[in-house]
Design an enzyme around this catalytic site. Structure first.
Site, short mmCIF file in Angstrom:
data_model
loop_
_atom_site.label_atom_id
_atom_site.label_comp_id
_atom_site.label_asym_id
_atom_site.label_seq_id
_atom_site.Cartn_x
_atom_site.Cartn_y
_atom_site.Cartn_z
N LYS A 1 0.11 4.17 -0.40
CA LYS A 1 -0.58 5.36 0.15
C LYS A 1 -0.29 6.57 -0.75
CE LYS A 1 -0.43 3.16 4.60
NZ LYS A 1 -0.45 3.25 6.06
N ASN B 1 0.87 -1.18 0.00
CA ASN B 1 0.00 0.00 0.00
C ASN B 1 0.91 1.22 0.00
OD1 ASN B 1 -1.86 1.98 0.41
ND2 ASN B 1 -2.57 1.24 2.42
N HIS C 1 -9.77 0.83 4.34
CA HIS C 1 -8.50 1.04 5.06
C HIS C 1 -8.73 1.98 6.25
CE1 HIS C 1 -4.48 2.43 6.00
NE2 HIS C 1 -4.07 1.27 5.51
N GLY D 1 1.71 2.11 10.68
CA GLY D 1 2.63 3.24 10.58
C GLY D 1 3.27 3.64 11.89
#
Ligand code: PGA
Length: 249
Positions: A14, A12, A96, A172
């Site tokens: 992002k 991902n 998400h 994260g």
């Protein structure tokens, strides 16, 4: 009978990268030796979907990171599954935690998006996961079952779905769930699917883990019986993504 043959590793990206840096990452992936029983999908920013699809080797899939719940119309700024398909892209990440908690998407909206994406023939990486305060309050199961329930109500064909368990406190943060914590929730989710959907779906659905997965912790996580892959954020932008793809090799 366990029929979850293929491991699934999603990246991902992002809202990161540009054509130069993503191009370098793509060259690394294209030339890497990747475990042939691992399905790999890279989640690109929507503006780079065409670029990612045309530059990545065809053995690597591409995912959009979001989409809207209808095919077209006056929805400024949104993209539809039909447009994603039109760019040659076969997957979308939905639900998400950043969509849920930064952009305020509700379970109901996520459910509608899941239904429409599947009807449009996209594969769906459907994300669920509890926040830190929910884990600390002992409501992890309640939260992930409720999120899965709304997704399940909107799925007719489970063969195109991957369920991503991503505890919000692990995303994260560098604070990965321990292999035991991940396995515990995955096992419970599979039991929930057996009780509420079907034995076949419980046996075949890939339940992947996301939240600070790195080359250093992926092997131990991958060794858990109910962990069928990963959704990787930060580390998917680095060459170590190759090691994560090969976690079960
Ligand atoms: P992370 O992100 O690996 O950077 O924690 C995971 C995700 O958001 O899917």
């Amino acid at each position: 009978m366990v029929i979850r043959i293929n491991f699934f590793v999603g990246g991902n990206w992002k809202m990161n990268g540009n054509k130069e840096s993503l191009g370098e990452l793509i060259s690394t992936l294209n030339t890497a030796s990747l475990h042939d029983q691992t399905e790999v999908v890279c989640g690109a920013p929507s503006i780079y979907l065409g670029f990612a699809r045309s530059s990545l080797d065809p053995r690597i899939g591409v995912a959009a990171q979001n989409c809207y719940k209808v095919a077209k119309g006056a929805f400024t700024g949104e993209i539809s599954p039909a447009m994603i398909k039109d760019c040659g892209v076969d997957w979308v990440i939905l639900g998400h935690s950043e969509r849920r908690h930064v952009f305020g998407e509700s379970d109901e909206l996520i459910g509608q998006k899941v239904a429409h994406a599947l009807e449009s023939d996209l594969g769906v990486i459907a994300c669920i996961g509890e926040k830190l305060e929910e884990r600390e309050a002992g409501t992890t199961e309640e939260v992930v079952y409720a999120q899965t329930q709304v997704i399940a109500e909107n799925v007719k064909d489970w063969s195109k779905v991957v369920l991503a368990y991503e505890p919000v406190w692990a995303i994260g943060t560098g604070k990965t769930a321990t292999p035991e914590q991940a396995q515990e929730v995955h096992e419970k989710l599979r039991a929930w699917l057996r009780a509420n959907v079907s034995g076949d779906v419980a046996d075949s659905l890939r339940i992947i883990y996301g939240g600070s997965v790195t080359a250093a912790n992926c092997k131990e996580l991958a060794a858990q019986g109910d962990v069928d892959g990963f959704l990787v954020g930060g580390a998917s932008l680095k060459p170590e993504f190759v090691d994560i793809i090969n976690a079960r090799a």
